[in-house]
Design a protein around this motif. Structure first.
Motif, mmCIF file in Angstrom:
data_model
loop_
_atom_site.group_PDB
_atom_site.id
_atom_site.type_symbol
_atom_site.label_atom_id
_atom_site.label_comp_id
_atom_site.label_asym_id
_atom_site.label_seq_id
_atom_site.Cartn_x
_atom_site.Cartn_y
_atom_site.Cartn_z
ATOM 1 N N PHE A 267 0.809 -1.208 0.000
ATOM 2 C CA PHE A 267 0.000 0.000 0.000
ATOM 3 C C PHE A 267 0.846 1.263 0.000
ATOM 4 C CE2 PHE A 267 -3.376 -2.897 0.663
ATOM 5 C CZ PHE A 267 -4.450 -2.281 0.074
ATOM 6 N N ILE A 268 2.042 1.191 0.582
ATOM 7 C CA ILE A 268 2.970 2.311 0.468
ATOM 8 C C ILE A 268 3.350 2.512 -1.002
ATOM 9 C CG2 ILE A 268 5.302 3.078 0.999
ATOM 10 C CD1 ILE A 268 3.481 3.423 3.338
ATOM 11 N N ALA A 269 3.613 1.408 -1.705
ATOM 12 C CA ALA A 269 3.950 1.486 -3.128
ATOM 13 C C ALA A 269 2.793 2.029 -3.938
ATOM 14 C CB ALA A 269 4.366 0.106 -3.637
ATOM 15 N N LEU A 270 1.588 1.555 -3.638
ATOM 16 C CA LEU A 270 0.387 2.023 -4.336
ATOM 17 C C LEU A 270 0.187 3.517 -4.123
ATOM 18 C CD1 LEU A 270 -2.955 0.061 -4.203
ATOM 19 C CD2 LEU A 270 -2.914 2.532 -4.224
ATOM 20 N N LEU A 271 0.338 3.935 -2.895
ATOM 21 C CA LEU A 271 0.217 5.349 -2.563
ATOM 22 C C LEU A 271 1.240 6.175 -3.342
ATOM 23 C CD1 LEU A 271 -1.029 7.491 -0.565
ATOM 24 C CD2 LEU A 271 0.866 6.939 0.954
ATOM 25 N N SER A 272 2.456 5.651 -3.440
ATOM 26 C CA SER A 272 3.514 6.352 -4.169
ATOM 27 C C SER A 272 3.165 6.501 -5.638
ATOM 28 C CB SER A 272 4.840 5.594 -4.018
ATOM 29 O OG SER A 272 5.199 5.444 -2.668
ATOM 30 N N LEU A 273 2.652 5.425 -6.228
ATOM 31 C CA LEU A 273 2.335 5.471 -7.656
ATOM 32 C C LEU A 273 1.257 6.501 -7.950
ATOM 33 C CD1 LEU A 273 2.977 3.813 -10.359
ATOM 34 C CD2 LEU A 273 0.700 2.878 -9.997
ATOM 35 N N THR A 274 0.213 6.541 -7.138
ATOM 36 C CA THR A 274 -0.878 7.478 -7.409
ATOM 37 C C THR A 274 -0.407 8.921 -7.317
ATOM 38 O OG1 THR A 274 -1.608 7.447 -5.105
ATOM 39 C CG2 THR A 274 -2.637 5.877 -6.599
ATOM 40 N N ASN A 275 0.585 9.166 -6.484
ATOM 41 C CA ASN A 275 1.095 10.531 -6.350
ATOM 42 C C ASN A 275 2.122 10.877 -7.418
ATOM 43 O OD1 ASN A 275 0.248 12.131 -3.654
ATOM 44 N ND2 ASN A 275 0.084 9.940 -3.333
ATOM 45 N N LEU A 276 2.831 9.885 -7.935
ATOM 46 C CA LEU A 276 3.733 10.151 -9.057
ATOM 47 C C LEU A 276 2.952 10.513 -10.310
ATOM 48 C CD1 LEU A 276 6.548 7.419 -8.944
ATOM 49 C CD2 LEU A 276 6.816 9.886 -8.630
ATOM 50 N N GLY A 277 1.798 9.861 -10.487
ATOM 51 C CA GLY A 277 1.016 10.066 -11.709
ATOM 52 C C GLY A 277 -0.226 10.882 -11.493
ATOM 53 N N ASP A 278 -0.149 11.900 -10.642
ATOM 54 C CA ASP A 278 -1.362 12.623 -10.272
ATOM 55 C C ASP A 278 -1.876 13.568 -11.349
ATOM 56 O OD1 ASP A 278 0.578 14.548 -10.085
ATOM 57 O OD2 ASP A 278 0.336 14.902 -7.926
ATOM 58 N N ASP A 279 -1.174 13.678 -12.472
ATOM 59 C CA ASP A 279 -1.687 14.502 -13.569
ATOM 60 C C ASP A 279 -1.998 13.654 -14.804
ATOM 61 O OD1 ASP A 279 0.910 13.839 -14.175
ATOM 62 O OD2 ASP A 279 1.452 15.819 -14.951
ATOM 63 N N LYS A 280 -2.115 12.339 -14.600
ATOM 64 C CA LYS A 280 -2.322 11.421 -15.714
ATOM 65 C C LYS A 280 -3.710 10.784 -15.641
ATOM 66 C CE LYS A 280 1.362 11.421 -18.295
ATOM 67 N NZ LYS A 280 1.281 11.495 -19.763
ATOM 68 N N PRO A 281 -4.193 10.209 -16.755
ATOM 69 C CA PRO A 281 -5.495 9.544 -16.720
ATOM 70 C C PRO A 281 -5.536 8.449 -15.657
ATOM 71 C CG PRO A 281 -4.721 9.760 -18.983
ATOM 72 C CD PRO A 281 -3.589 10.176 -18.100
ATOM 73 N N LEU A 282 -6.622 8.387 -14.950
ATOM 74 C CA LEU A 282 -6.763 7.396 -13.891
ATOM 75 C C LEU A 282 -6.664 5.972 -14.428
ATOM 76 C CD1 LEU A 282 -7.285 6.738 -10.953
ATOM 77 C CD2 LEU A 282 -9.734 7.114 -11.339
ATOM 78 N N GLU A 283 -7.001 5.772 -15.684
ATOM 79 C CA GLU A 283 -6.962 4.429 -16.238
ATOM 80 C C GLU A 283 -5.545 3.857 -16.258
ATOM 81 O OE1 GLU A 283 -8.593 0.864 -17.737
ATOM 82 O OE2 GLU A 283 -9.401 2.552 -16.607
ATOM 83 N N ILE A 284 -4.513 4.700 -16.363
ATOM 84 C CA ILE A 284 -3.144 4.187 -16.275
ATOM 85 C C ILE A 284 -2.903 3.605 -14.886
ATOM 86 C CG2 ILE A 284 -0.690 4.709 -16.454
ATOM 87 C CD1 ILE A 284 -1.289 6.958 -18.293
ATOM 88 N N ILE A 285 -3.347 4.339 -13.860
ATOM 89 C CA ILE A 285 -3.226 3.833 -12.502
ATOM 90 C C ILE A 285 -4.012 2.535 -12.365
ATOM 91 C CG2 ILE A 285 -3.659 4.322 -10.074
ATOM 92 C CD1 ILE A 285 -1.535 6.111 -11.204
ATOM 93 N N HIS A 286 -5.211 2.509 -12.940
ATOM 94 C CA HIS A 286 -6.063 1.324 -12.831
ATOM 95 C C HIS A 286 -5.397 0.115 -13.486
ATOM 96 C CE1 HIS A 286 -10.454 -0.322 -13.149
ATOM 97 N NE2 HIS A 286 -9.726 -0.968 -12.264
ATOM 98 N N MET A 287 -4.843 0.283 -14.670
ATOM 99 C CA MET A 287 -4.118 -0.813 -15.314
ATOM 100 C C MET A 287 -2.962 -1.280 -14.449
ATOM 101 S SD MET A 287 -3.874 0.112 -19.384
ATOM 102 C CE MET A 287 -2.785 -1.283 -19.691
ATOM 103 N N SER A 288 -2.263 -0.330 -13.839
ATOM 104 C CA SER A 288 -1.132 -0.671 -12.969
ATOM 105 C C SER A 288 -1.599 -1.472 -11.757
ATOM 106 C CB SER A 288 -0.411 0.603 -12.517
ATOM 107 O OG SER A 288 0.064 1.355 -13.612
ATOM 108 N N LEU A 289 -2.759 -1.101 -11.205
ATOM 109 C CA LEU A 289 -3.306 -1.824 -10.060
ATOM 110 C C LEU A 289 -3.616 -3.272 -10.420
ATOM 111 C CD1 LEU A 289 -5.863 0.804 -8.666
ATOM 112 C CD2 LEU A 289 -3.635 0.233 -7.707
ATOM 113 N N VAL A 290 -4.277 -3.468 -11.543
ATOM 114 C CA VAL A 290 -4.647 -4.823 -11.960
ATOM 115 C C VAL A 290 -3.385 -5.648 -12.216
ATOM 116 C CG1 VAL A 290 -5.809 -6.202 -13.732
ATOM 117 C CG2 VAL A 290 -6.873 -4.101 -12.888
ATOM 118 N N ARG A 291 -2.399 -5.047 -12.883
ATOM 119 C CA ARG A 291 -1.147 -5.759 -13.124
ATOM 120 C C ARG A 291 -0.455 -6.118 -11.807
ATOM 121 N NH1 ARG A 291 2.139 -3.065 -18.241
ATOM 122 N NH2 ARG A 291 0.576 -3.499 -19.860
ATOM 123 N N ALA A 292 -0.450 -5.183 -10.864
ATOM 124 C CA ALA A 292 0.217 -5.431 -9.585
ATOM 125 C C ALA A 292 -0.393 -6.632 -8.877
ATOM 126 C CB ALA A 292 0.126 -4.186 -8.709
#
Length: 413
Positions: A267-292
């Motif tokens: 969850f620390i990693a997940l939190l980090s990713l969402t903040n690194l990509g905070d200006d990007k489409p949410l679907e990129i984060i969503h794809m990353s979540l499913v892959r993770a």
């Protein structure tokens, strides 16, 4: 209920998900499958199938139907408010299809057709059609520009398919398309060498901690506590009912005691990713979540070391180049990840190359590739579907926890 399925996002002009097209492995050419009662019961008992809400969340589902299904066996359980009926066959010579579509329209369904050559404006079924999908790889842009006005005049919405680059997205939007299907959003907009901004250094520190064998709870707590937004989101993640249904977590140390080190690292990693990509489409984060989650489940199935959670981290960070608009090599040079994780993300590890080939096969409905990788990993292919379905449900749950705090991408001009 469905067990063997892929979904592909359809995005709007802001790069937010408008819908998912669903592709069924056991349906002809990805169309809606027709199971006997016996097979339906077998699937339900053995494969933990998903419903449309599990697959698409709160988004619309585009489902292909054969003409035979539409004419004589159209399912009555589907919700017209959340399903678009897509004609899988060429409608020009199907006896009875026009009348069947009229009936479906009366039930409240929207109808979509694939029209790669943009010819359907001449067909009698056009007044019933709400959405036309055009494959950009099958038609020249000059022809698109010439034919688009008659669709706009008929109040038909247009989806550009096979939009695989940022340039194609910009061009198709300029041409007048309303929606866009393809993985352009997961491609970097410009590969430029630049340093991560100072405001992201807290995030970089967290990424380093989540990938270490050891876990310095005091150091992580200090990093999180000096950023109110990080503190809030971390607690929101950890208190997501999908993850934690019984206990209210009030601090990182409390989470560590309740969840354990490995889960907190995820969850620390997940939190980090969402903040690194905070200006990007949410679907990129969503794809990353499913892959993770998928990689994490695969790693467990294969008996890989769980701490640090290498599989989870490799899947989560597999789209960093798109999130940061840099080459993956440049990104990894700036992040304190272990050599093992870096090598996996860079494609230097056979184990994780198979994971990557497998997840791309699921994302693209490339079923023969699923069979191939199942043999490489020595995991039954149907078991792989179960794991991927679990990852989809998990990703949907986490996405719902962060979506209200995630900025929408701006409309491109």
């Amino acid at each position: 209920m469905f067990a063997f399925i892929a979904r592909q996002p359809i995005l709007d002009k802001t790069k937010d998900v408008f819908a998912y097209e669903l592709l069924f492995r056991d349906g002809k050419a990805g169309a809606y499958p027709e199971h006997s009662p016996e097979k339906s019961q077998y699937i339900s008992e053995h494969f933990h199938p998903l419903g449309l809400d599990d697959i698409s969340g709160e988004k619309t589902s585009f489902i292909n139907f054969s003409s035979e299904t539409i004419i004589s066996r159209f399912p009555t359980t589907l919700n017209p408010e959340s399903v678009v009926v897509e004609l899988a066959d060429n409608p020009f010579a199907q006896t009875g299809l026009l009348e069947a579509c009229q009936h479906i329209k009366r039930l409240g369904f929207r109808i979509a057709i694939d029209d790669p050559m943009m010819l359907s404006a001449k067909h009698e079924i056009l007044p019933l059609v709400d959405i036309v999908k055009v494959d950009l790889s099958q038609i020249r842009f000059e022809n698109i520009e010439k034919n688009i006005p008659r669709y706009l005049d008929a109040n038909v919405e247009l989806i550009a398919e096979q939009v695989d680059t940022q340039d194609q997205f910009a061009t198709s939007m300029d041409l007048g398309f309303d929606f866009f299907q393809g993985y352009f959003f997961a491609q970097p907009e410009a590969r430029i060498l630049r340093q991560l901004p100072a405001s992201k250094m807290n995030i970089v520190d967290l990424i380093g901690e989540c990938s270490n064998d050891n876990f310095d709870i005091d150091k992580v707590s200090q990093i999180v506590e000096r950023d109110a937004a990080l503190s809030y989101l971390l607690l929101k993640f950890i208190n997501n009912p999908l993850i934690n249904k019984r206990h209210k977590i009030t601090s990182l140390k409390h989470a560590l005691n309740y969840m354990g080190e490995v889960e907190v690292k995820k969850f620390i990693a997940l939190l980090s990713l969402t903040n690194l990509g905070d200006d990007k489409p949410l679907e990129i984060i969503h794809m990353s979540l499913v892959r993770a989650k998928f990689f994490d489940l695969l790693s467990a199935k294969r008996g890989l070391k769980a701490n640090p959670p290498i599989g989870f981290l490799v899947g989560l960070f597999s789209l960093l180049d798109a999130l940061l608009d840099q080459s993956i090599d440049d990104v990894l040079k700036q992040l304190p990840l272990s050599e093992e994780i870096n090598d996996a993300i860079l494609g230097k590890t056979a184990e994780f190359n198979s994971y990557m080939g497998l997840v791309r096969a699921f994302e693209g409905a490339l079923w023969m590739n699923v069979i191939k990788q199942a043999k490489v990993l020595d995991i039954d292919q149907k078991q792989l579907h179960i794991l991927y379905n679990q990852a989809i449900v998990w990703g949907n749950g986490v996405r719902s926890a962060i979506s209200t705090h995630f900025p929408r991408a701006p409309v491109q001009s």
